[in-house]
Write a protein that holds these residues in place. Structure first.
Motif, PDB file in Angstrom:
ATOM      1  N   ALA A  42       0.851  -1.199   0.000  1.00  0.00           N
ATOM      2  CA  ALA A  42       0.000   0.000   0.000  1.00  0.00           C
ATOM      3  C   ALA A  42       0.884   1.245   0.000  1.00  0.00           C
ATOM      4  N   SER A  43       1.671   1.406  -1.068  1.00  0.00           N
ATOM      5  CA  SER A  43       2.703   2.448  -1.094  1.00  0.00           C
ATOM      6  C   SER A  43       2.167   3.843  -1.409  1.00  0.00           C
ATOM      7  N   ASN A  44       1.198   3.924  -2.295  1.00  0.00           N
ATOM      8  CA  ASN A  44       0.682   5.220  -2.748  1.00  0.00           C
ATOM      9  C   ASN A  44       1.818   6.131  -3.200  1.00  0.00           C
ATOM     10  N   GLY A  45       2.826   5.536  -3.811  1.00  0.00           N
ATOM     11  CA  GLY A  45       3.949   6.304  -4.339  1.00  0.00           C
ATOM     12  C   GLY A  45       4.735   7.064  -3.282  1.00  0.00           C
ATOM     13  N   GLY A  46       4.617   6.648  -2.029  1.00  0.00           N
ATOM     14  CA  GLY A  46       5.328   7.332  -0.945  1.00  0.00           C
ATOM     15  C   GLY A  46       4.591   8.543  -0.410  1.00  0.00           C
ATOM     16  N   ALA A  47       3.330   8.713  -0.794  1.00  0.00           N
ATOM     17  CA  ALA A  47       2.530   9.829  -0.266  1.00  0.00           C
ATOM     18  C   ALA A  47       2.314   9.636   1.234  1.00  0.00           C
ATOM     19  N   ASP A  48       1.960  10.715   1.912  1.00  0.00           N
ATOM     20  CA  ASP A  48       1.762  10.650   3.360  1.00  0.00           C
ATOM     21  C   ASP A  48       0.451   9.981   3.762  1.00  0.00           C
ATOM     22  N   ASP A  49      -0.434   9.745   2.805  1.00  0.00           N
ATOM     23  CA  ASP A  49      -1.705   9.076   3.081  1.00  0.00           C
ATOM     24  C   ASP A  49      -1.711   7.695   2.450  1.00  0.00           C
ATOM     25  N   ARG A  94      -5.609  -8.768   4.420  1.00  0.00           N
ATOM     26  CA  ARG A  94      -5.230  -8.373   5.784  1.00  0.00           C
ATOM     27  C   ARG A  94      -3.837  -7.774   5.747  1.00  0.00           C
ATOM     28  N   THR A  95      -3.588  -6.888   6.697  1.00  0.00           N
ATOM     29  CA  THR A  95      -2.273  -6.258   6.804  1.00  0.00           C
ATOM     30  C   THR A  95      -1.312  -7.248   7.444  1.00  0.00           C
ATOM     31  N   ALA A  96      -0.122  -7.354   6.895  1.00  0.00           N
ATOM     32  CA  ALA A  96       0.904  -8.229   7.472  1.00  0.00           C
ATOM     33  C   ALA A  96       1.211  -7.775   8.893  1.00  0.00           C
ATOM     34  N   THR A  97       1.430  -8.740   9.771  1.00  0.00           N
ATOM     35  CA  THR A  97       1.784  -8.430  11.156  1.00  0.00           C
ATOM     36  C   THR A  97       3.221  -7.914  11.205  1.00  0.00           C
ATOM     37  N   ALA A  98       3.589  -7.356  12.349  1.00  0.00           N
ATOM     38  CA  ALA A  98       4.960  -6.849  12.540  1.00  0.00           C
ATOM     39  C   ALA A  98       5.976  -7.974  12.347  1.00  0.00           C
ATOM     40  N   GLY A  99       5.609  -9.189  12.702  1.00  0.00           N
ATOM     41  CA  GLY A  99       6.510 -10.329  12.521  1.00  0.00           C
ATOM     42  C   GLY A  99       6.625 -10.781  11.077  1.00  0.00           C
ATOM     43  N   GLU A 100       5.538 -10.656  10.324  1.00  0.00           N
ATOM     44  CA  GLU A 100       5.525 -11.084   8.923  1.00  0.00           C
ATOM     45  C   GLU A 100       6.145 -10.054   7.990  1.00  0.00           C
ATOM     46  N   LYS A 101       5.996  -8.783   8.330  1.00  0.00           N
ATOM     47  CA  LYS A 101       6.312  -7.726   7.381  1.00  0.00           C
ATOM     48  C   LYS A 101       7.769  -7.680   6.906  1.00  0.00           C
ATOM     49  N   PRO A 102       8.777  -7.799   7.769  1.00  0.00           N
ATOM     50  CA  PRO A 102      10.153  -7.613   7.266  1.00  0.00           C
ATOM     51  C   PRO A 102      10.512  -8.506   6.077  1.00  0.00           C
ATOM     52  N   ALA A 103      10.207  -9.783   6.148  1.00  0.00           N
ATOM     53  CA  ALA A 103      10.549 -10.686   5.041  1.00  0.00           C
ATOM     54  C   ALA A 103       9.725 -10.373   3.801  1.00  0.00           C
ATOM     55  N   LEU A 104       8.451 -10.052   3.994  1.00  0.00           N
ATOM     56  CA  LEU A 104       7.593  -9.733   2.850  1.00  0.00           C
ATOM     57  C   LEU A 104       8.014  -8.407   2.218  1.00  0.00           C
ATOM     58  N   TRP A 105       8.371  -7.441   3.052  1.00  0.00           N
ATOM     59  CA  TRP A 105       8.830  -6.143   2.545  1.00  0.00           C
ATOM     60  C   TRP A 105      10.094  -6.323   1.704  1.00  0.00           C
ATOM     61  N   GLU A 106      11.024  -7.099   2.229  1.00  0.00           N
ATOM     62  CA  GLU A 106      12.273  -7.349   1.494  1.00  0.00           C
ATOM     63  C   GLU A 106      11.987  -8.000   0.147  1.00  0.00           C
ATOM     64  N   GLN A 107      11.076  -8.960   0.129  1.00  0.00           N
ATOM     65  CA  GLN A 107      10.694  -9.620  -1.125  1.00  0.00           C
ATOM     66  C   GLN A 107      10.109  -8.605  -2.102  1.00  0.00           C
ATOM     67  N   PRO A 149       2.156  -0.115   4.602  1.00  0.00           N
ATOM     68  CA  PRO A 149       1.681  -1.474   4.900  1.00  0.00           C
ATOM     69  C   PRO A 149       1.939  -2.457   3.767  1.00  0.00           C
ATOM     70  N   VAL A 150       2.139  -3.691   4.173  1.00  0.00           N
ATOM     71  CA  VAL A 150       2.168  -4.833   3.248  1.00  0.00           C
ATOM     72  C   VAL A 150       0.870  -5.579   3.491  1.00  0.00           C
ATOM     73  N   VAL A 151       0.196  -5.945   2.412  1.00  0.00           N
ATOM     74  CA  VAL A 151      -1.114  -6.583   2.511  1.00  0.00           C
ATOM     75  C   VAL A 151      -1.046  -7.995   1.933  1.00  0.00           C
ATOM     76  N   ILE A 152      -1.615  -8.933   2.659  1.00  0.00           N
ATOM     77  CA  ILE A 152      -1.651 -10.333   2.247  1.00  0.00           C
ATOM     78  C   ILE A 152      -3.066 -10.644   1.766  1.00  0.00           C
ATOM     79  N   LEU A 153      -3.145 -11.226   0.566  1.00  0.00           N
ATOM     80  CA  LEU A 153      -4.430 -11.605  -0.034  1.00  0.00           C
ATOM     81  C   LEU A 153      -4.529 -13.130  -0.036  1.00  0.00           C
ATOM     82  N   THR A 154      -5.498 -13.659   0.699  1.00  0.00           N
ATOM     83  CA  THR A 154      -5.692 -15.100   0.833  1.00  0.00           C
ATOM     84  C   THR A 154      -6.992 -15.496   0.156  1.00  0.00           C
ATOM     85  N   ARG A 155      -6.914 -16.509  -0.694  1.00  0.00           N
ATOM     86  CA  ARG A 155      -8.135 -16.991  -1.357  1.00  0.00           C
ATOM     87  C   ARG A 155      -9.206 -17.307  -0.317  1.00  0.00           C
ATOM     88  N   ALA A 156     -10.432 -16.897  -0.639  1.00  0.00           N
ATOM     89  CA  ALA A 156     -11.558 -17.159   0.276  1.00  0.00           C
ATOM     90  C   ALA A 156     -12.120 -18.544   0.006  1.00  0.00           C
TER      91      ALA A 156
END
Length: 142
Positions: free
Chosen positions: A67-74, A102-115, A135-142
């Protein structure tokens, strides 16, 4: 809620979306060499279905977007929508499926961000541009 989908009015985004949809992803899945999916959310205020192309990565069976929004503040509007209504629709190439965001948890985010920075290096520059924690967002099939 209508079945009609509202696409971005931004010219380059709407062109990308149109090519992706009309070709079932054959033209548009790779956008400047980066894999993209189409995320359809429901507007938290309008109730309209809104479609956004996003660069993605994978984490097992899940899809990962930023959810980068090009680095905007929102945060981008689509992120506000998934916070309010996490049931979404995802299109990857020709496959369309329901998912839960769902938003990645603090524990999940570092590895996902690096990827994700490995896929699209600009994310690191976007984070330097804003005080907002992107935020990094995880999309899981319903």
């Amino acid at each position: 809620m209508s079945d009609e989908i509202t696409d971005s009015p931004t010219d380059w985004v709407s062109k990308h979306l149109r090519k992706y949809v009309e070709s079932n992803g054959a033209d548009g899945h790779l956008y400047y060499g980066r894999p993209t999916l189409l995320l359809t959310t429901v507007g938290r205020r309008s109730g309209l279905r809104r479609r956004t192309p996003l660069i993605y990565g994978r984490d097992g069976d899940d899809y990962v977007v930023v959810a980068s929004n090009g680095g905007a503040d929102d945060h981008p509007l689509w992120y506000h929508n998934v916070l309010a209504l996490p049931r979404v629709e995802v299109q990857v190439v020709a496959e369309v499926f329901p998912a839960v965001a769902r938003t990645a948890t603090a524990g999940e985010k570092p590895a996902l961000w690096e990827q994700m920075v490995g896929i699209h290096g600009e994310y690191a520059a976007y984070q330097r541009k804003t005080a907002r924690d992107i935020p990094v967002v995880i999309l899981t099939r319903a």
